[in-house]
Motif scaffolding. Sequence first.
Motif, PDB file in Angstrom:
ATOM      1  N   LEU A 263       0.845  -1.194   0.086  1.00  0.00           N
ATOM      2  CA  LEU A 263      -0.023  -0.027  -0.020  1.00  0.00           C
ATOM      3  C   LEU A 263       0.932   1.345   0.037  1.00  0.00           C
ATOM      4  N   ALA A 264       1.763   1.382   0.647  1.00  0.00           N
ATOM      5  CA  ALA A 264       2.848   2.240   1.028  1.00  0.00           C
ATOM      6  C   ALA A 264       3.513   2.526  -0.445  1.00  0.00           C
ATOM      7  N   GLU A 265       3.968   1.384  -1.173  1.00  0.00           N
ATOM      8  CA  GLU A 265       4.746   1.594  -2.336  1.00  0.00           C
ATOM      9  C   GLU A 265       3.768   2.510  -3.240  1.00  0.00           C
ATOM     10  N   LEU A 266       2.356   1.858  -3.467  1.00  0.00           N
ATOM     11  CA  LEU A 266       1.229   2.200  -4.455  1.00  0.00           C
ATOM     12  C   LEU A 266       1.109   3.730  -4.485  1.00  0.00           C
ATOM     13  N   GLN A 267       0.883   4.083  -3.008  1.00  0.00           N
ATOM     14  CA  GLN A 267       0.629   5.558  -2.604  1.00  0.00           C
ATOM     15  C   GLN A 267       1.687   6.383  -3.243  1.00  0.00           C
ATOM     16  N   ASN A 268       3.087   6.032  -2.737  1.00  0.00           N
ATOM     17  CA  ASN A 268       4.179   6.705  -3.128  1.00  0.00           C
ATOM     18  C   ASN A 268       4.334   6.880  -4.520  1.00  0.00           C
ATOM     19  N   PHE A 269       4.021   5.791  -5.285  1.00  0.00           N
ATOM     20  CA  PHE A 269       3.917   5.860  -6.791  1.00  0.00           C
ATOM     21  C   PHE A 269       3.018   6.674  -7.479  1.00  0.00           C
ATOM     22  N   PHE A 270       1.801   6.475  -6.802  1.00  0.00           N
ATOM     23  CA  PHE A 270       0.624   7.377  -7.647  1.00  0.00           C
ATOM     24  C   PHE A 270       0.568   8.642  -6.968  1.00  0.00           C
ATOM     25  N   GLY A 271       0.942   9.048  -5.756  1.00  0.00           N
ATOM     26  CA  GLY A 271       1.230  10.346  -5.264  1.00  0.00           C
ATOM     27  C   GLY A 271      -0.202  10.992  -5.151  1.00  0.00           C
ATOM     28  N   ASP A 272      -1.464  10.225  -4.695  1.00  0.00           N
ATOM     29  CA  ASP A 272      -2.599  10.680  -4.589  1.00  0.00           C
ATOM     30  C   ASP A 272      -3.327   9.675  -3.592  1.00  0.00           C
ATOM     31  N   GLU A 273      -4.663  10.327  -3.454  1.00  0.00           N
ATOM     32  CA  GLU A 273      -5.323   9.125  -2.446  1.00  0.00           C
ATOM     33  C   GLU A 273      -6.062   8.216  -3.123  1.00  0.00           C
ATOM     34  N   CYS A 274      -5.915   7.820  -4.633  1.00  0.00           N
ATOM     35  CA  CYS A 274      -6.564   6.720  -5.254  1.00  0.00           C
ATOM     36  C   CYS A 274      -6.470   5.560  -4.361  1.00  0.00           C
ATOM     37  N   VAL A 275      -5.300   5.167  -3.747  1.00  0.00           N
ATOM     38  CA  VAL A 275      -5.061   4.017  -3.266  1.00  0.00           C
ATOM     39  C   VAL A 275      -5.996   3.749  -2.019  1.00  0.00           C
ATOM     40  N   GLN A 276      -6.122   4.898  -1.285  1.00  0.00           N
ATOM     41  CA  GLN A 276      -7.132   4.711  -0.333  1.00  0.00           C
ATOM     42  C   GLN A 276      -8.548   4.709  -0.503  1.00  0.00           C
TER      43      GLN A 276
END
Length: 476
Positions: A263-276
């Motif tokens: 989750l942290a990797e994806l959030q760092n990659f996308f740079g927004d709240e879409c992962v949440q």
Amino acid sequence: LEGDSTEEARLTQLVEQNTTAALDALKQSVKESVALGGLAQARARLNLNRLLARSPSPQQDLINSNRARVLVLLEVEPDSRDKAYALINLATSFHPTQAEFGNEKMKLLDRAIAVAKNIGDLRAESFALGSQAQIYESALQYEKAMALTRQAQFAAQQVSAADSLYRWQWQAGRILKATGKIQQAISVYEQAIATLQTIRGDIVAANQDLQFDFRDAVEPVYRELIALLLDPDASNTSVSQVVKNTISQNISRAIDVSELLKLAELQNFFGDECVQVALNNAKSNAGQSDANAAVVYSVILADRTEMVLQLPNKTLTHHPVKMSAEQLQHEIDSLRLLLEKRATDEYLSQAQKIYDVLIRPLEADLAAANFKTLVFVNDGVLRKVPMAALHDRKQFLIEKYAIATTPSLSLTTRGSLERTNLQALILGLTVERPPFTALLNVNDEANGVQKILKGTKLLDRDFTQKNLLSQLQKQS
């Protein structure tokens, strides 16, 4: 473009050009800052040194000259937060292997602590204390390192500086591990990750420096904890039932940590709240489980790769692959390169080799379970190759099980798809677009999908932004 030496040379040249341009820009920044003097010039010189130090052949004379000038500039500056951080950055700009500068680094950090105390800045004081502890940690003086680390933690806690606190919790975990206090180390690592979770949503928006060095300053916290939880020395089959239960619990905790890392990797990659948003959607049916699916997690560590198997009945096992991350990278890159040679079956022996390393140790557990789908949550370089292509010398893995992959199981919605009245939007490119070659099979593949699902097909000249937006609006 695996194995494309021409493209590799082009990209390498581009990196060199960009580095040269950045270096020229930073040197110009130093020139411009001379007129401003003070902290502006100090920051400019520190930024230049940071890039110079990364060079394969650092200009040490220029680096030393910049350091000396920064010291002179800071000497006459009044105490401030910027001055405290400049002193900390100057102290930490020495390479960790430059042990001969230990006393000089300590003196700079002592000055930073004095400045921080004078202005009442506990956050800056925390970073200075923690940086001193790192020097002692590197020198294997663990008692002094731990004492300073505890002080750094306390200072960070007083001002709720989570981005500082997690670093010193992590540091305490490393020290405890180095001194053989494994259970205490695990507990402290878990505290560090809990702290990181409180600022996960702020990493992108509020702390760009933390996002920038994610691989160095965040990711290792998760991986080092997983390594402790799955310590192969603790998996001895002769241990008592109580210890076996603890091992099972540790495997479960390792999976949880692995999911948090994804989750942290994806959030760092996308740079927004879409992962949440995706996580919240997946939680709505988190109670569902697939009795026909087994899950394989891979976690790449420095000295080994852990393969964790979760069967449909929730039984957990793990198997360490005794291959370093560097070795695994080489083997997977080789398989990926061979898979791209479509006209040959040269890849087969490498696909068998990777099967033997990753899947063969799981065979007995897989064979004893009754399931249909094998779900892979892969890590790092393992995402580069299809697991379906692995071969056991009799058949491909895809011939044994339905294969699914997902970046994170906690982001996966397990509800079944409503299959009535499905309409597909099929997009593809068949022609050459340098440096990419023509994709000769795309047309047949698109026709096959359209035959099964119906829908609209947009290929080549029809595959435009205007047509794509039009089709999306029509179906929304």
